[in-house]
Design an enzyme around this catalytic site. Structure first.
Site, mmCIF file in Angstrom:
data_model
loop_
_atom_site.group_PDB
_atom_site.id
_atom_site.type_symbol
_atom_site.label_atom_id
_atom_site.label_comp_id
_atom_site.label_asym_id
_atom_site.label_seq_id
_atom_site.Cartn_x
_atom_site.Cartn_y
_atom_site.Cartn_z
ATOM 1 N N ARG A 37 117.889 17.326 130.375
ATOM 2 C CA ARG A 37 117.370 16.540 131.509
ATOM 3 C C ARG A 37 115.923 16.119 131.283
ATOM 4 N NH1 ARG A 37 120.566 19.877 136.173
ATOM 5 N NH2 ARG A 37 122.219 18.336 136.441
ATOM 6 N N LYS A 199 141.145 20.935 140.911
ATOM 7 C CA LYS A 199 141.786 20.694 142.207
ATOM 8 C C LYS A 199 141.993 19.226 142.529
ATOM 9 C CE LYS A 199 139.920 24.699 144.596
ATOM 10 N NZ LYS A 199 138.887 25.079 145.565
ATOM 11 N N GLY A 355 130.056 16.862 135.662
ATOM 12 C CA GLY A 355 129.598 18.116 135.078
ATOM 13 C C GLY A 355 130.446 18.708 133.972
ATOM 14 N N GLY A 378 127.446 15.725 140.577
ATOM 15 C CA GLY A 378 127.804 15.323 141.941
ATOM 16 C C GLY A 378 127.571 13.840 142.169
#
Ligand code: AMP
Length: 399
Positions: A37, A199, A355, A378
């Protein structure tokens, strides 16, 4: 399109207030263990340095939840950044003390403000602009280069941008937005998306938005078993969300209506021990024995996924097709990534968003092998869902 730092006129001597995402992992001795980052903001910072701006960086580290907790201090990160930029980084210990530090900055000098999440007002969900006004005093213009925090409606990501003008994107933010929107809104076809992960419930928005845009949709990973069960298959102990069976059916129906080719795994690696040390065997995805759970795509599925990917011209991957963290269950995800790399070499545009796919991409391939590897988990998920990111919305529109 949003204005970027390249659209700014003469900024020599001006104070650039920049939100960056340098939420890096630190070990117990406060050493930075992964500087991805930090490296990602270097182009923006160097661009502004070369133009002679005074650079004031705002960022968060972890989740101190509005309290000054020393373990979340950005000071060790400032020290590490000094090595990256080859010069001292002026560390500003608090917003209250910031003014004299900023006043003393030379043209091109870099300062880093202490963890912005030490302040409750940073994340407050209200219209109070007091904290934003405090921060706004520090800059002559605002830059948001924190794509990874752009889905947050926080003071440093959105509110300040309303007060300090111009408010523009940094080079990283610009690249993230360009690559993701090009894939989603203007793809060279065929356009294939790989959606995996644990999921269905966390990827409904992604599936629904993508189905309107893609030619092929590869569904893999843990979420595939909900689809298999919805169609009456035997999934043994595989991960499944019984409250999402109807959702899975609806997605299949929509895909058929839109002419989207759904590519599901046909065979899987099943295990009776998630640690990998039990019995592992390949079985048909709809005939998984009791006591076994599917954990990776099988050889036929890998081949089918790879074939579709290699003939694609735009590829977006969000989520792994197996529990790849365990090397025994990683072959499917590896095969998918290798096929994406090959397609990219043959001219396809590939974007890895999110991610877990990003860590898999870096683990099994090199980030440079893809057109773009998103820095925001996100944020990229919400972007792919078609949501407006508050940190982007607050920036000035390009002319
Ligand atoms: P997500 O955050 O929803 O993208 O999920 C990513 C996680 O899903 C990774 O940590 C994978 O290990 C996990 N995953 C993928 N396939 C499976 C599977 N078949 N069973 C359990 N977990 C899985």
């Amino acid at each position: 399109m949003k204005k970027s730092i390249k659209d700014l006129g003469d900024i020599k001597g001006k104070r650039a207030l920049i939100r960056v995402d340098i939420n890096v992992p630190l070990d117990e001795n406060k050493n930075v263990t992964d500087d991805t980052r930090i490296q990602a903001i270097v182009p923006t910072v160097n661009y502004l340095k070369e133009k002679g701006a005074k650079i004031i960086l705002m960022a968060h580290l972890g989740r101190p939840k509005g309290e000054r907790k020393p373990e979340f201090s950005l000071e060790p990160v400032a020290k590490y950044m000094a090595k990256v930029f080859g010069e001292e980084i002026v560390f500003i210990p608090s917003v209250e003390e910031a003014a004299p530090f900023v006043e003393k900055l030379q043209d091109g000098q870099i300062a880093l403000l202490e963890n912005i999440r030490y302040y409750k007002a940073e994340e407050a969900k209200d219209d109070d602009m007091t904290f934003a006004e405090e921060l706004a005093k520090l800059g002559d213009f605002y830059v948001n280069d924190a794509f990874g925090a752009a889905h947050r409606n926080h003071t440093s990501t959105a509110k300040v941008a309303k007060l300090v003008k111009p408010a523009v994107s940094g080079l990283l933010m610009e690249k993230e937005l360009r690559c993701l929107s090009q894939a989603l809104d203007n793809p060279t076809r065929p356009f294939t998306a790989v959606v995996g992960g644990a999921k269905v419930s966390s990827k409904i928005g992604v599936l629904e938005n993508l189905i309107d845009k893609v030619d092929n949709l590869i569904i893999g990973g843990g979420m595939a078993y909900t689809f298999v069960k919805a169609n009456g298959g035997k999934i043994g102990n595989s991960i499944c969300e019984d409250d999402q069976l109807e959702v899975a059916k609806a997605i299949e129906k929509k895909a058929a209506e839109k002419g989207v080719k759904l590519v599901m795994a046909t065979d899987v690696l099943a295990t009776n021990d998630f640690s990998g040390n039990g019995e592992n065997k390949f079985v048909a995805i709809n005939e998984i024995p009791d006591g076994f759970e599917g954990v990776d795509a099988g050889p036929d599925s890998r081949k089918a996924f790879a074939e579709v990917l290699k003939s694609s011209k735009t590829i977006l991957m969000n989520g792994p097709v197996g529990a790849f963290e365990n090397p025994k269950f990683a072959e499917g995800t590896k095969a998918v990534l290798e096929a994406i790399v090959e397609a990219t070499k043959n001219g396809a545009t590939s974007v890895i968003g999110g991610g877990d796919s990003v860590s898999a991409a870096k683990k099994f391939c090199k980030a440079e092998d893809f057109t773009h590897v998103s820095t925001g988990g996100g944020a990229s998920l919400e972007f792919i869902e078609g949501k407006v990111l508050p940190g982007v919305a607050a920036l000035d529109d390009a002319e």
